[in-house]
Scaffold this motif. Structure first.
Motif, PDB file in Angstrom:
ATOM      1  N   GLN A   1       0.847  -1.220   0.159  1.00 42.99           N
ATOM      2  CA  GLN A   1       0.016   0.011   0.004  1.00 42.99           C
ATOM      3  C   GLN A   1       0.649   1.256  -0.037  1.00 42.99           C
ATOM      4  OE1 GLN A   1      -2.372  -1.099   3.612  1.00 42.99           O
ATOM      5  NE2 GLN A   1      -3.988  -1.492   2.224  1.00 42.99           N
ATOM      6  N   ARG A   2       1.961   1.191   0.649  1.00 44.95           N
ATOM      7  CA  ARG A   2       2.849   2.646   0.840  1.00 44.95           C
ATOM      8  C   ARG A   2       3.541   2.870  -0.546  1.00 44.95           C
ATOM      9  NH1 ARG A   2       3.412   3.932   6.029  1.00 44.95           N
ATOM     10  NH2 ARG A   2       3.378   2.121   7.453  1.00 44.95           N
ATOM     11  N   ASP A   3       3.680   1.644  -1.290  1.00 45.18           N
ATOM     12  CA  ASP A   3       4.119   1.779  -2.734  1.00 45.18           C
ATOM     13  C   ASP A   3       3.808   0.570  -3.487  1.00 45.18           C
ATOM     14  OD1 ASP A   3       5.464   2.610  -5.185  1.00 45.18           O
ATOM     15  OD2 ASP A   3       7.619   2.191  -4.230  1.00 45.18           O
TER      16      ASP A   3
ATOM     17  N   ASP B   1      -0.686   9.756  -9.457  1.00 44.35           N
ATOM     18  CA  ASP B   1      -0.664   9.314  -8.164  1.00 44.35           C
ATOM     19  C   ASP B   1      -2.170   9.398  -7.535  1.00 44.35           C
ATOM     20  OD1 ASP B   1       0.299   7.781  -5.951  1.00 44.35           O
ATOM     21  OD2 ASP B   1       1.455   9.311  -5.219  1.00 44.35           O
ATOM     22  N   THR B   2      -2.962   8.254  -8.194  1.00 47.12           N
ATOM     23  CA  THR B   2      -4.430   8.364  -7.745  1.00 47.12           C
ATOM     24  C   THR B   2      -4.785   8.204  -6.381  1.00 47.12           C
ATOM     25  OG1 THR B   2      -4.412   7.372  -9.780  1.00 47.12           O
ATOM     26  CG2 THR B   2      -6.521   7.194  -8.447  1.00 47.12           C
ATOM     27  N   ALA B   3      -5.704   8.977  -5.841  1.00 45.72           N
ATOM     28  CA  ALA B   3      -5.996   9.212  -4.324  1.00 45.72           C
ATOM     29  C   ALA B   3      -6.688   7.880  -4.100  1.00 45.72           C
ATOM     30  CB  ALA B   3      -6.916  10.472  -3.924  1.00 45.72           C
ATOM     31  N   LEU B   4      -7.678   7.543  -4.944  1.00 51.08           N
ATOM     32  CA  LEU B   4      -8.429   6.243  -4.659  1.00 51.08           C
ATOM     33  C   LEU B   4      -8.020   5.270  -5.777  1.00 51.08           C
ATOM     34  CD1 LEU B   4     -10.726   4.819  -3.527  1.00 51.08           C
ATOM     35  CD2 LEU B   4     -12.153   5.877  -5.327  1.00 51.08           C
ATOM     36  N   GLN B   5      -6.894   4.569  -5.225  1.00 51.06           N
ATOM     37  CA  GLN B   5      -6.055   3.509  -6.004  1.00 51.06           C
ATOM     38  C   GLN B   5      -7.057   2.450  -6.578  1.00 51.06           C
ATOM     39  OE1 GLN B   5      -2.298   2.977  -6.348  1.00 51.06           O
ATOM     40  NE2 GLN B   5      -2.782   5.001  -6.205  1.00 51.06           N
ATOM     41  N   GLY B   6      -8.178   2.016  -5.882  1.00 53.78           N
ATOM     42  CA  GLY B   6      -9.003   1.204  -6.525  1.00 53.78           C
ATOM     43  C   GLY B   6     -10.285   0.738  -5.691  1.00 53.78           C
ATOM     44  N   PHE B   7     -10.921  -0.184  -6.346  1.00 49.79           N
ATOM     45  CA  PHE B   7     -12.015  -0.776  -5.616  1.00 49.79           C
ATOM     46  C   PHE B   7     -11.990  -2.347  -5.877  1.00 49.79           C
ATOM     47  CE2 PHE B   7     -14.694   3.268  -5.083  1.00 49.79           C
ATOM     48  CZ  PHE B   7     -14.718   3.262  -3.874  1.00 49.79           C
ATOM     49  N   ARG B   8     -12.528  -2.988  -4.841  1.00 52.85           N
ATOM     50  CA  ARG B   8     -13.050  -4.728  -5.258  1.00 52.85           C
ATOM     51  C   ARG B   8     -14.197  -4.771  -6.055  1.00 52.85           C
ATOM     52  NH1 ARG B   8     -10.185  -4.932  -0.382  1.00 52.85           N
ATOM     53  NH2 ARG B   8      -8.707  -6.704  -0.218  1.00 52.85           N
TER      54      ARG B   8
ATOM     55  N   PRO C   1      -0.574   3.814   4.433  1.00 54.62           N
ATOM     56  CA  PRO C   1      -0.717   2.426   3.860  1.00 54.62           C
ATOM     57  C   PRO C   1      -2.191   2.136   3.666  1.00 54.62           C
ATOM     58  CG  PRO C   1      -0.286   2.308   6.110  1.00 54.62           C
ATOM     59  CD  PRO C   1      -0.300   3.694   6.091  1.00 54.62           C
ATOM     60  N   THR C   2      -2.740   2.751   2.656  1.00 50.34           N
ATOM     61  CA  THR C   2      -4.257   2.304   2.141  1.00 50.34           C
ATOM     62  C   THR C   2      -4.365   2.461   0.835  1.00 50.34           C
ATOM     63  OG1 THR C   2      -6.319   3.315   2.404  1.00 50.34           O
ATOM     64  CG2 THR C   2      -4.652   4.848   2.598  1.00 50.34           C
ATOM     65  N   MET C   3      -5.215   1.639   0.261  1.00 47.34           N
ATOM     66  CA  MET C   3      -5.444   1.955  -1.229  1.00 47.34           C
ATOM     67  C   MET C   3      -6.738   2.472  -1.498  1.00 47.34           C
ATOM     68  SD  MET C   3      -3.345  -0.007  -2.723  1.00 47.34           S
ATOM     69  CE  MET C   3      -2.722  -1.424  -3.333  1.00 47.34           C
ATOM     70  N   ILE C   4      -7.397   3.132  -0.306  1.00 43.23           N
ATOM     71  CA  ILE C   4      -8.699   3.850  -0.673  1.00 43.23           C
ATOM     72  C   ILE C   4      -8.540   5.428  -0.501  1.00 43.23           C
ATOM     73  CG2 ILE C   4     -10.892   4.370   0.450  1.00 43.23           C
ATOM     74  CD1 ILE C   4     -10.749   1.451  -0.377  1.00 43.23           C
ATOM     75  N   HIS C   5      -7.580   5.902   0.143  1.00 44.54           N
ATOM     76  CA  HIS C   5      -7.379   7.280   0.158  1.00 44.54           C
ATOM     77  C   HIS C   5      -5.806   7.580   0.241  1.00 44.54           C
ATOM     78  CE1 HIS C   5     -11.555   7.152   1.986  1.00 44.54           C
ATOM     79  NE2 HIS C   5     -11.732   7.894   0.766  1.00 44.54           N
ATOM     80  N   ARG C   6      -5.103   7.248  -0.861  1.00 45.72           N
ATOM     81  CA  ARG C   6      -3.657   7.365  -0.740  1.00 45.72           C
ATOM     82  C   ARG C   6      -3.020   8.793  -0.698  1.00 45.72           C
ATOM     83  NH1 ARG C   6       1.235   5.172  -2.140  1.00 45.72           N
ATOM     84  NH2 ARG C   6       2.566   6.233  -3.497  1.00 45.72           N
ATOM     85  N   SER C   7      -2.437   9.102   0.466  1.00 42.76           N
ATOM     86  CA  SER C   7      -1.748  10.378   0.620  1.00 42.76           C
ATOM     87  C   SER C   7      -0.678  10.417   1.637  1.00 42.76           C
ATOM     88  CB  SER C   7      -2.934  11.284   1.327  1.00 42.76           C
ATOM     89  OG  SER C   7      -3.479  10.800   2.561  1.00 42.76           O
ATOM     90  N   PRO C   8       0.111  11.595   1.930  1.00 39.68           N
ATOM     91  CA  PRO C   8       0.954  11.603   2.861  1.00 39.68           C
ATOM     92  C   PRO C   8       0.436  11.436   4.368  1.00 39.68           C
ATOM     93  CG  PRO C   8       1.425  13.543   1.330  1.00 39.68           C
ATOM     94  CD  PRO C   8      -0.123  12.640   0.982  1.00 39.68           C
ATOM     95  N   TYR C   9       1.021  10.800   5.197  1.00 34.68           N
ATOM     96  CA  TYR C   9       0.745  11.187   6.587  1.00 34.68           C
ATOM     97  C   TYR C   9       0.755  12.673   6.897  1.00 34.68           C
ATOM     98  CZ  TYR C   9       0.380   6.293   8.484  1.00 34.68           C
ATOM     99  OH  TYR C   9       0.003   5.091   8.989  1.00 34.68           O
TER     100      TYR C   9
END
Length: 414
Positions: free
Chosen positions: A13-15, A298-305, A400-408
């Motif tokens: 998830q981080r990369d 660098d897509t914020a919402l990386q994907g859905f199931r 570490p997320t695929m839902i809302h990817r962003s910097p801490y």
């Protein structure tokens, strides 16, 4: 999920981009144990899935990575929600749930909220420019995620829904805690605390549901209530309240977490490429193209199931009914077949048809609102802080997320 597998999920998830590259180069689909799903990584394959919702159901779109403990689930039992929402619905139910949101986020509604959004964007920048910490050389400093990115989107979508500004921070906090509870491994006491924050948010939303039912206003909350209660006699039942809180929670979380993430990653990549930041400051008319490139890169919402509803063949891979897929928008947006030099961040490229806001019947109804907030943000920052740069002593760590990817956190100086 055991500790070793969760550590691998964190790394992914981080990369996720190296895994995406290998998956696009591998014949057929790749099964990832970390996601317990088949990874759909090529642009053409992602679009095919999204064109066929009858074969690839959204029912498991928000399946959590972590199942909360029984104690945390007991706390959640004291809240509201747990009903189908637009992201997890299919067919006629999806159309019914989506219709009032599309109306509520129409171009006219977005245009109407822009003066407020511009006012709040300017005020938030004012606050950290005037009151921001000064470094040892007198430089300005701000942690952008907490000072700006986690505030503006919640205030704006809260305005559209009809929330009192005083209630927005609690609702935004509850949204972040819901994500933590379902997608991060937490100790049981932390799970219980997160669940309590989520339930507090739900009770706030239920209060709005009851108040707007009794005294309707010109806001999206009132419209959602009307869309749910109009089939009966207009009374507000307990089931209606559960449905509406689930609906509002999903709308608000989607409306602020994704835009918060997009603000963070957009500013991050512009400042990691100083020449492009300088170009944007000199030529602000490039801001719309910069937004599209940042969303693609660098897509914020990386994907859905998605879940197969029958046996299907995708990319040459035979899938049985009930197979879980992860539809990776972030991977498709780096597909060289669709985007030349896909791994290069370049705001001067001719905008292409990326998938950062989805595609088809489940495309994001709030994409215009997100883009407008990004535009206002970049206009403010390029005009007022052209010397903005990443703080050299504060390395950036991605959530570490695929839902809302962003910097801490995003520490900036000027």
């Amino acid at each position: 999920m055991d500790r070793e597998l969760h550590a691998r999920l964190d790394d992914l998830q981080r990369d996720p981009y190296p895994v995406y590259t290998r998956a696009r180069q591998t014949e057929g689909l790749t099964h990832l144990a970390e996601l317990d799903a088949w990874l759909v990584a090529r642009d053409a394959d992602v679009r095919e899935v999204l064109r066929r919702p009858e074969d690839f159901s959204s029912a498991m779109a928000l399946r959590p990575d972590v199942l909360p403990s029984p104690a945390a689930l007991a706390v959640l039992g004291g809240g509201f929600g747990g009903r189908p929402v637009v992201v997890t619905a299919d067919g006629a139910q999806h159309q019914q749930l989506r219709a009032p949101i599309v109306r509520g986020l129409s171009p006219a509604r977005v245009t109407a909220v822009l003066p407020y959004a511009a006012e709040r964007a300017a005020a938030l920048v004012d606050a950290f420019v005037k009151d921001g910490d000064k470094g040892e050389h007198g430089d300005g400093h701000v942690e952008l995620m907490s000072a700006y990115a986690r505030q503006l989107p919640g205030e704006v979508v809260g305005r559209i829904v009809g929330l009192d500004p005083a209630d927005v921070p609690g609702v935004v906090h509850g949204g972040h805690r819901a994500e933590e509870l379902l997608f991060r491994p937490l100790a049981e006491d932390e799970q219980i605390a997160a669940a309590e924050d989520v339930v507090a948010m739900q009770h706030t939303l239920d209060r709005y549901v009851q108040e707007r039912h009794a005294q309707p206003r010109q806001d999206l909350c009132t419209e959602l209530i009307a869309s749910v209660t109009e089939e009966g006699d207009g009374d507000l039942t307990l089931e209606h309240r559960h449905q509406l809180v689930a609906h509002l929670q999903n709308l608000l979380i989607a409306g602020h977490l994704t835009t918060t993430a997009l603000i963070g990653t957009t500013v991050l990549h512009l400042l990691r490429h100083p020449q492009q930041w300088e170009l944007l400051c000199a030529e602000p008319e490039r801001i719309p193209a910069a937004i599209e490139e940042a969303a693609r890169y660098d897509t914020a919402l990386q994907g859905f199931r998605r879940v197969t509803t029958r046996p299907v063949v995708l990319a040459g891979t035979e899938l049985p009914a009930g197979a879980t897929l992860f539809i990776a928008f972030g991977a498709a947006n780096r597909d060289e077949r669709r985007h030349a030099r896909a791994d290069t961040f370049d705001i001067t490229r001719a905008p292409g048809r990326h998938l950062a806001f989805g595609f088809g019947v489940h495309s994001c109804p709030g994409s215009q609102l997100a883009r407008e907030q990004l535009r206002l943000t970049l206009e403010e920052l390029t005009r007022r802080l052209p010397g903005l740069r990443l703080a050299e002593d504060r390395p950036v760590t991605m959530r570490p997320t695929m839902i809302h990817r962003s910097p801490y956190a995003l520490h900036l100086t000027w």
